[in-house]
Design an enzyme around this catalytic site. Structure first.
Site, PDB file in Angstrom:
ATOM      1  N   HIS A 104      24.804  -7.923  70.304  1.00 44.08           N
ATOM      2  CA  HIS A 104      25.161  -7.769  71.719  1.00 44.08           C
ATOM      3  C   HIS A 104      26.498  -7.024  71.864  1.00 44.08           C
ATOM      4  CE1 HIS A 104      24.935  -9.218  75.990  1.00 44.08           C
ATOM      5  NE2 HIS A 104      26.240  -9.048  75.913  1.00 44.08           N
ATOM      6  N   GLU A 105      27.525  -7.548  71.214  1.00 41.15           N
ATOM      7  CA  GLU A 105      28.836  -6.883  71.318  1.00 41.15           C
ATOM      8  C   GLU A 105      28.798  -5.519  70.631  1.00 41.15           C
ATOM      9  OE1 GLU A 105      30.939  -8.198  73.383  1.00 41.15           O
ATOM     10  OE2 GLU A 105      29.767 -10.059  73.540  1.00 41.15           O
ATOM     11  N   HIS A 120      27.678  -3.048  73.127  1.00 38.88           N
ATOM     12  CA  HIS A 120      28.829  -2.660  73.970  1.00 38.88           C
ATOM     13  C   HIS A 120      29.733  -1.682  73.206  1.00 38.88           C
ATOM     14  CE1 HIS A 120      28.283  -5.261  77.411  1.00 38.88           C
ATOM     15  NE2 HIS A 120      28.375  -6.386  76.728  1.00 38.88           N
ATOM     16  N   GLU A 179      26.096  -3.602  80.066  1.00 39.06           N
ATOM     17  CA  GLU A 179      25.314  -4.771  79.652  1.00 39.06           C
ATOM     18  C   GLU A 179      23.945  -4.349  79.120  1.00 39.06           C
ATOM     19  OE1 GLU A 179      26.476  -7.711  79.416  1.00 39.06           O
ATOM     20  OE2 GLU A 179      24.719  -9.016  79.253  1.00 39.06           O
TER      21      GLU A 179
END
Lengths: 499, 499
Positions: B263-264, B267, B293
């Site tokens: 997830h990060e 980003h 996101e």
């Protein structure tokens, strides 16, 4: 404006400068420990930008106004001290014309790059032109700072306020001949100190466990600081409640980490112990670099390399040490930590020879700054002095004149503070023996008592007092090299069995 | 002054703002990962000081002058985009009177503190007065930002430029009924997805080894970023060449770290991929929070929770996994990762129920801001909507209305960006299937091809384009909820065997 209002405005103005200082410390700390490699380029710009902003505040009319006002009008000692410190900061920031400051900063970048290449290739010629230019610019800088008076004194003031070449020239020769004498005795001793014991494999994680515990034992506040890893150990105090130190781990030489941590831990105790009244002001700095170094050395050498320390910490050491260390006695460890061996590299030097490296540099710096030695003749003089003091001659310039980055970085006049640190530490230790029986405290692992005793007498006043004033208040004597000479003589004559 | 000189001065001015931004990011990152506990108090002041400095630049006459000048005169698209972005920044910085901005910042501190106590004690009454005040101040802020027009739209613009409540009110109901329908089918399924497989003990260090390799595989540049640990995972981009992410390790749930890092990492790929022309300018930000996101979700869910991914990474996983994981097949793992279970806590929600949590918040926020719901009635409405959408009722306010810090922190209008991220990701994934056969790329662990394809089409333009414009250029369609509905339906009807 009323006095109280002026005072509040002055303190706010100083707080603003403190924010920049904290910020710059963080940027530097991060650059040394955390930053990804591609982040450097932008980081250099950011540091440059905020350094310039801080310089603008330090050299502002406001700074001059407040320091003049409170030197004249202050109603308490704190304000008075702050005002004088601000005057120093203002003078340092304004005496050097900005064109010279800029040329100097740029030349440091060039000289550091040239030095790096020259040292890697062991080729002094690569560094010589940049060094020549650095010396010229340093002379110009010293003339601005010292108003044309003694250049070396002007540079020395930056790191060791109140110290003069006159004093150093009284202290150093006496120390030098004693050290050379001691070294000869060690060299003639039949005793061979074997370091093999301590160069056995020792995993980093286990070294770190010892380091963290030792930091706790000496009084380092882990809630107001941290320990990280970097190639060159250092201490960055963002402020008294955030003091960050580093060490390095060598799995075949635990001394790097353990003594590194005691050394930086000593610096950190000083930084964590500034009084509440001066915290986050310009007075929240060590009185001098020499006194700062003295605390690092006190913990590293006087305490950390004492017999009492190794007896007291034998259990801690063996708890984390690999099996091969378990049969070594505390006394064997203590002895193995004290091999004296003249070597070419300052940073690897033992307690006896270290200051000989420093005095050699001090003498050379004076010659260079006074145009009594040319950069052409520098390597030869370096090698001659190394032979005269240490009895060995560098086989190449990498292990000789090119070993330190200091001159490339503009740190002329800094070297003496290392040996001043040794002398301060010896004299302070003698007082600690007299006043609080420090050897018993070490033997009983009551190390925080030492910290507690030093805090009100040495640490908490920060830059409010000059180093020699602090030393005299603490030890009831002016600085004398005999304490260092006696300490080394007593210690090493026992180990090397000479008279 | 000539155009070229104005241009250079403008770029220098922006560079200066960028230094503050980088600096603030570092101060924040350090506060979340490194700072010793006693360092916080000073740090808050330092962050406040430099935030204020940046705000001064953003709201300066100079900022207005340059944006007006280059909106009018710019000779290239980059300058034009910069000028418009500066206009936005200037407007945001100046539309809110400084008295209101200050009151808002102070109320955030109070509300966060009150929220923390209230949540710990599960006592909504403790938070209510602070929330009431936050809503009033947010209304005032929205009225300034939106010039008195639709409040929610004004707040939404801060995170999702170009998005409106009108659009959300078309998209969300359609999605909501589809999700509720899907959830009912899952609930009626006879299939039981057992998570026991994945909650076995898995040491952090071994999880980290997998995380670092996965980051490399997806194209994260470790020389331009780093991975650390923090309680709440986050991404801080100091600039494109220094992007720092964190994750957390739970030794009885490896999903926390592995999916956290994907997830990060998503980003971070966005942040590392801004074009050279916009790097270190105000355009070097994601087009919107929703699009940001979407990239986190694309890598976490669409790629990281795909069958192909677990087949391709079975060997990597087992190389580092403890013995108890070795007999589990990739398919068993894949299935175990897909338990759907309505739960009370948003951050623990699965792919199907997550957006139901968001829509509930969106509806409530609109009511609160339009004075159509009082803070007295809030918990009851929260609980009713939770029952209506998820079929469960919070037994207490800690697991209900007090679970998120967002409102205490002034993040009204932010929640919708999470669900927009889901919809964007689904639509972009469908394009990736069509254009580059993404499922084969995942199966063959050719993940950097995905990054390479997205960079010129999505990442590199940063804030130069609006999110819906980017989406349409990329997918040749306007935003449609069907892609998300279809993705979830196809995936879960296979796992839960319904029609």
């Amino acid at each position: 404006m009323t006095y109280e209002k002026e005072k509040q405005a002055f303190l706010n103005f100083l707080q603003e400068q403190n924010y920049y200082k904290q910020n710059l410390q963080l940027l530097q700390w991060d650059s040394h420990t955390q930053i990804p490699i591609q982040g450097y380029e932008q980081r250099a710009e950011v540091i440059g930008y905020f350094s310039e902003k801080l310089h603008q505040l330090q050299s502002s009319e406001q700074m001059k106004y407040y320091s003049d006002y409170f030197i004249d009008q202050s109603k308490d000692a704190l304000l008075q001290n702050l005002a004088y410190e601000c005057q120093n900061i203002y003078d340092s920031a304004t005496k050097i014309p900005s064109s010279l400051a800029k040329a100097y900063a740029m030349q440091i970048s060039k000289a550091e790059a040239a030095w790096e290449v020259a040292r890697n290739e062991s080729n002094y010629a690569q560094f010589k032109p940049a060094l020549q230019k650095m010396i010229q610019l340093t002379q110009a800088k010293a003339d601005c700072l010292g108003d044309g008076k003694n250049r070396y004194d002007a540079l020395l003031q930056q790191w060791e306020p109140g110290m003069t070449t006159q004093t150093l020239d009284q202290l150093f020769p006496k120390l030098r001949s004693a050290l050379i004498d001691l070294l000869a005795k060690v060299n003639h001793s039949q005793i061979i100190v074997d370091e093999q014991l301590i160069t056995q494999h020792f995993p980093s994680a286990q070294q770190k466990a010892i380091c963290l515990q030792l930091l706790t034992n000496i009084g380092f506040d882990h809630t107001a600081g941290r320990l990280d890893t970097s190639e060159h150990p250092f201490t960055f105090g963002l402020h008294a409640r955030d003091v960050r130190i580093t060490t390095r781990y060598d799995e075949t030489d635990f001394r790097q980490s353990i003594f590194g941590v005691l050394h930086e831990g000593g610096h950190a105790l000083y930084e964590q112990s500034f009084g509440k009244d001066i915290q986050n002001t310009p007075l929240a700095e060590a009185s001098s670099m020499g006194l700062h170094e003295s605390q690092a050395l006190l913990w590293e050498n006087w305490i950390g390399r004492s017999e009492e320390f190794w007896s007291a910490n034998e259990a801690l050491f063996k708890k984390h040490a690999p099996a091969s260390f378990q049969t070594i006695t505390a006394n064997e460890l203590y002895t193995a930590l004290h091999r004296v061996q003249p070597s070419l590299i300052r940073v690897d030097a033992d307690e006896i020879t270290y200051s000989l490296h420093i005095m050699l540099r001090y003498e050379i710096e004076k010659l260079l700054l006074n145009d009594e030695l040319s950069v052409d003749d520098l390597p030869a003089v370096w090698n001659e002095k190394t032979q005269a003091y240490l009895g060995i001659t560098p086989p190449n310039d990498r292990d000789g004149v090119l070993q330190d980055i200091h001159w490339a970085s503009g740190y002329f006049g800094y070297f003496p503070t290392y040996t001043l640190g040794f002398m301060y530490a010896a004299q302070i230790f003698q007082t600690l023996e007299r006043e609080i029986d420090i050897r018993s405290l070490i033997a009983n692992n009551q190390l925080t008592t030492i910290h507690d005793w030093l805090t009100p007498r040495l640490y908490q006043s920060g830059k409010s007092k000059l180093p020699l004033q602090l030393l005299e208040e603490l030890t009831n004597e002016t600085l004398r090299p005999e304490y260092l000479i006696n300490y080394l003589t007593e210690k090493y004559q026992t180990i090397y069995q000479f008279k």
